[in-house]
Design a protein around this motif. Sequence first.
Motif, short mmCIF file in Angstrom:
data_model
loop_
_atom_site.label_atom_id
_atom_site.label_comp_id
_atom_site.label_asym_id
_atom_site.label_seq_id
_atom_site.Cartn_x
_atom_site.Cartn_y
_atom_site.Cartn_z
N VAL A 69 -8.00 53.08 4.27
CA VAL A 69 -7.86 54.90 4.55
C VAL A 69 -6.67 54.78 4.55
O VAL A 69 -5.32 55.55 4.53
CB VAL A 69 -8.53 55.29 5.82
N VAL A 70 -5.69 53.70 5.73
CA VAL A 70 -4.54 53.27 6.02
C VAL A 70 -3.30 53.31 4.77
O VAL A 70 -2.19 53.94 4.29
CB VAL A 70 -3.99 51.89 7.30
N PHE A 71 -3.42 52.68 3.51
CA PHE A 71 -2.62 52.54 2.79
C PHE A 71 -2.36 53.53 1.85
O PHE A 71 -1.99 54.26 1.71
CB PHE A 71 -3.14 51.10 2.11
N LEU A 76 1.10 52.41 1.96
CA LEU A 76 2.49 52.33 0.90
C LEU A 76 2.97 53.14 0.88
O LEU A 76 4.21 52.15 0.70
CB LEU A 76 0.96 52.71 -0.89
N TRP A 77 2.93 53.85 1.48
CA TRP A 77 4.16 55.45 0.96
C TRP A 77 4.97 55.16 2.58
O TRP A 77 6.84 54.33 1.44
CB TRP A 77 3.95 56.71 1.72
N LEU A 78 4.86 54.21 3.25
CA LEU A 78 5.45 53.99 4.35
C LEU A 78 6.47 52.78 3.69
O LEU A 78 7.84 52.18 4.25
CB LEU A 78 5.32 53.86 5.74
N ILE A 79 5.31 51.79 3.60
CA ILE A 79 6.37 49.77 3.02
C ILE A 79 7.04 50.86 2.08
O ILE A 79 7.94 50.05 2.60
CB ILE A 79 4.79 49.14 2.40
N ASN A 80 6.96 51.16 1.03
CA ASN A 80 7.33 51.29 -0.14
C ASN A 80 8.88 52.46 1.01
O ASN A 80 10.47 52.53 -0.28
CB ASN A 80 7.18 52.71 -1.17
N ILE A 300 3.24 57.46 -4.26
CA ILE A 300 4.27 56.07 -4.85
C ILE A 300 4.16 56.55 -5.96
O ILE A 300 4.20 57.11 -7.18
CB ILE A 300 3.50 54.70 -4.34
N GLN A 301 5.11 55.39 -6.30
CA GLN A 301 5.75 55.36 -7.95
C GLN A 301 4.68 53.36 -8.21
O GLN A 301 3.65 53.50 -7.73
CB GLN A 301 6.82 54.85 -8.15
N VAL A 309 -1.01 45.92 -5.07
CA VAL A 309 -2.19 46.34 -3.83
C VAL A 309 -3.46 46.99 -4.50
O VAL A 309 -4.34 47.06 -4.01
CB VAL A 309 -1.55 46.63 -2.84
N LEU A 310 -3.41 48.21 -4.95
CA LEU A 310 -4.50 48.78 -5.64
C LEU A 310 -5.26 48.44 -6.25
O LEU A 310 -6.14 48.26 -6.06
CB LEU A 310 -4.17 50.30 -6.16
N GLY A 311 -4.90 47.08 -6.95
CA GLY A 311 -5.65 46.46 -8.14
C GLY A 311 -6.46 45.61 -6.46
O GLY A 311 -7.37 45.08 -7.30
N PHE A 312 -5.67 44.63 -5.47
CA PHE A 312 -6.74 44.55 -4.84
C PHE A 312 -7.58 45.17 -4.29
O PHE A 312 -8.86 44.66 -4.08
CB PHE A 312 -5.59 43.46 -3.27
#
Length: 391
Positions: A69-71, A76-80, A300-301, A309-312
């Motif tokens: 939920v966080v990512f 992920l958007w925030l990290i990017n 996200i791109q 990350v989505l793969g993990f």
Amino acid sequence: MLIGFLVIFTIYISFRVGLDIYEALYIKEEVNKEAVLMGKKEYIEAGLYAVYKKIIDIFDAFASLFIVVVFVFGGLWLINYFDNSNDLITIFSYFTITYIITLPITIYQKIIDTKFGFNKASWKLFIIDEIKKIVLFLIIGGAVFYGLIYFINSFENWWLIGFGFVFIIVVMINILLPYFMMIFNKFNPLENEELKINIENMMEKVGFRASGIFVMDASKRDGRLNAFFGGIGSTKRVVLFDTLLEKLSNNEILAVLGHELGHFKHKDIIKNIIMIGVMMFGLFFIIGNLPDELFQEIRIQKTAGNILVLGFIISEVYFYLLSPIMNLISRHNEFGADEMGASLTNPKYLKTALIKLVNENKSFPKSSKIYSLMYHSHPSVIERIKKLEDK
């Protein structure tokens, strides 16, 4: 697409939690029945420990859901947003946040293991071990992630090359496993000459060549009993936990090692590596063909870091769904290894060794069929003993 992704993951977590609750209730009911393979007091204690482990598993399941939920919803958007030019930062940010979220569960597991007499490691040793794990992950994981990032950015069908690359790494880690373990434990040559000669004679019968027979100082961290063959090819070595030498007779130790030699004789290790390879191929195919819509909905791109990350996240559900097949094959192999262990020594020694292992490791001997299907790579000791007696 995003809704479907979240629905699948939620169903997966709900099933995990529901199964853990069902198993805890099953154990609670079985504890009140006649004890098997151990005294009543030990039987109840093993049941209580098993229930505690289910509670930890439930915490772990909710932590997995929270991480997703966080990512997916902004992480992920925030990290990017802060840095979308460095894919390694994206990946290590994911693992750092995951580690922080799951660390309390790891600490609680340590506390429970201490309560039941397993954990022997001090908090200082725990911290040192964690630091070592992090450093190893940064070195090995960094190299693997860098390679995958390069393949994603350089080749259209990167997942084929990426699969081959990671599979080779997995094989290499299995080959070098004894050397990695030396970072955490000390390995001393077995001093019991009589036992050493008997082990060597048994290995010669099945054509197993090892670089040595070693005793590992497992007792400084844990009180459980175990033995295994580590490495592949010229790096193969026999490893006995010092706790095993304390609790089992020489004949029982030979029976346990005879079981492990059964895996070698039947080429189970090679079969397992091939099976892992097939499953990894399927996983890389899925990750390599994630639809653009999923990335657009998460805002996200479709960069290498975001793909991985989505793969993990996907890999957790993927391997869980395949676990019944893996466990079914593994349980079949265990019966075959038991048969070899019994033939190389004596069925009665393997039987008494299994009973001692259950008692010393506080392994509750019963489990529901559906839980065993999803989680147990070994048949229950009750099933294994019955099979030995039938033989």
